[in-house]
Design a protein around this motif. Structure first.
Motif, PDB file in Angstrom:
ATOM      1  N   GLY A 207      39.442  72.762 125.343  1.00 16.30           N
ATOM      2  CA  GLY A 207      40.260  72.576 126.529  1.00 16.30           C
ATOM      3  C   GLY A 207      40.550  71.124 126.852  1.00 16.30           C
ATOM      4  O   GLY A 207      41.007  70.811 127.941  1.00 16.30           O
TER       5      GLY A 207
ATOM      6  N   SER B 159      42.591  68.082 127.144  1.00 13.32           N
ATOM      7  CA  SER B 159      44.031  67.906 127.233  1.00 13.32           C
ATOM      8  C   SER B 159      44.509  66.799 126.308  1.00 13.32           C
ATOM      9  O   SER B 159      43.871  65.759 126.175  1.00 13.32           O
ATOM     10  CB  SER B 159      44.431  67.576 128.665  1.00 13.32           C
ATOM     11  OG  SER B 159      45.833  67.480 128.771  1.00 13.32           O
TER      12      SER B 159
ATOM     13  N   ARG C  35      43.330  72.336 121.360  1.00 15.31           N
ATOM     14  CA  ARG C  35      44.344  72.046 122.377  1.00 15.31           C
ATOM     15  C   ARG C  35      44.718  70.566 122.363  1.00 15.31           C
ATOM     16  O   ARG C  35      45.877  70.204 122.529  1.00 15.31           O
ATOM     17  CB  ARG C  35      43.820  72.440 123.754  1.00 15.31           C
ATOM     18  CG  ARG C  35      44.769  72.128 124.881  1.00 15.31           C
ATOM     19  CD  ARG C  35      44.204  72.592 126.205  1.00 15.31           C
ATOM     20  NE  ARG C  35      45.028  72.130 127.289  1.00 15.31           N
ATOM     21  CZ  ARG C  35      44.670  72.155 128.545  1.00 15.31           C
ATOM     22  NH1 ARG C  35      43.495  72.643 128.889  1.00 15.31           N
ATOM     23  NH2 ARG C  35      45.466  71.706 129.476  1.00 15.31           N
TER      24      ARG C  35
ATOM     25  N   GLU D  80      48.645  70.401 121.841  1.00 14.22           N
ATOM     26  CA  GLU D  80      49.292  70.537 123.151  1.00 14.22           C
ATOM     27  C   GLU D  80      50.595  69.772 123.258  1.00 14.22           C
ATOM     28  O   GLU D  80      51.574  70.263 123.800  1.00 14.22           O
ATOM     29  CB  GLU D  80      48.331  70.089 124.248  1.00 14.22           C
ATOM     30  CG  GLU D  80      48.918  70.245 125.643  1.00 14.22           C
ATOM     31  CD  GLU D  80      47.943  69.823 126.709  1.00 14.22           C
ATOM     32  OE1 GLU D  80      47.885  70.519 127.723  1.00 14.22           O
ATOM     33  OE2 GLU D  80      47.239  68.810 126.533  1.00 14.22           O
TER      34      GLU D  80
END
Length: 90
Positions: free
Chosen positions: A17, A19, A56, A60
């Motif tokens: 998770g 970012s 991610r 992302e």
């Protein structure tokens, strides 16, 4: 503490998770805090293997997926609450 309770860890998954964009904290800052905690609570001598899931972070910023919902399947137990299963056409 885990050993006092009778647990012997061999693998620690710290998740993911992280970012990859538009976030006020960089991966470098995350890793400094995480590494400090791992050094303190799970030193190399503990034998605990540590893994992370940085997917991610890597993908992302590369794309955004847009999909059309083509149907909704309601399962009998889900009829009492909102939700169900959505079928997505890609």
């Amino acid at each position: 503490m885990s050993k006092l309770l009778g647990f012997q860890f061999s693998l620690l998954d710290i998740g993911g998770g992280f970012s990859g964009k538009d976030f006020p904290v960089t991966l470098q800052e995350f890793s400094e805090v995480i590494n400090g905690a791992l050094d303190e609570y799970f030193p190399f001598e503990s034998g605990v293997q540590v893994i992370a899931e940085p997917g991610r972070y890597y993908v992302e910023s590369t794309f955004t997926l847009a999909a059309n919902v083509i149907a909704k399947r309601v399962i009998m137990e889900d009829m009492r609450k909102e939700g169900g299963m959505f079928l997505v056409g890609l």
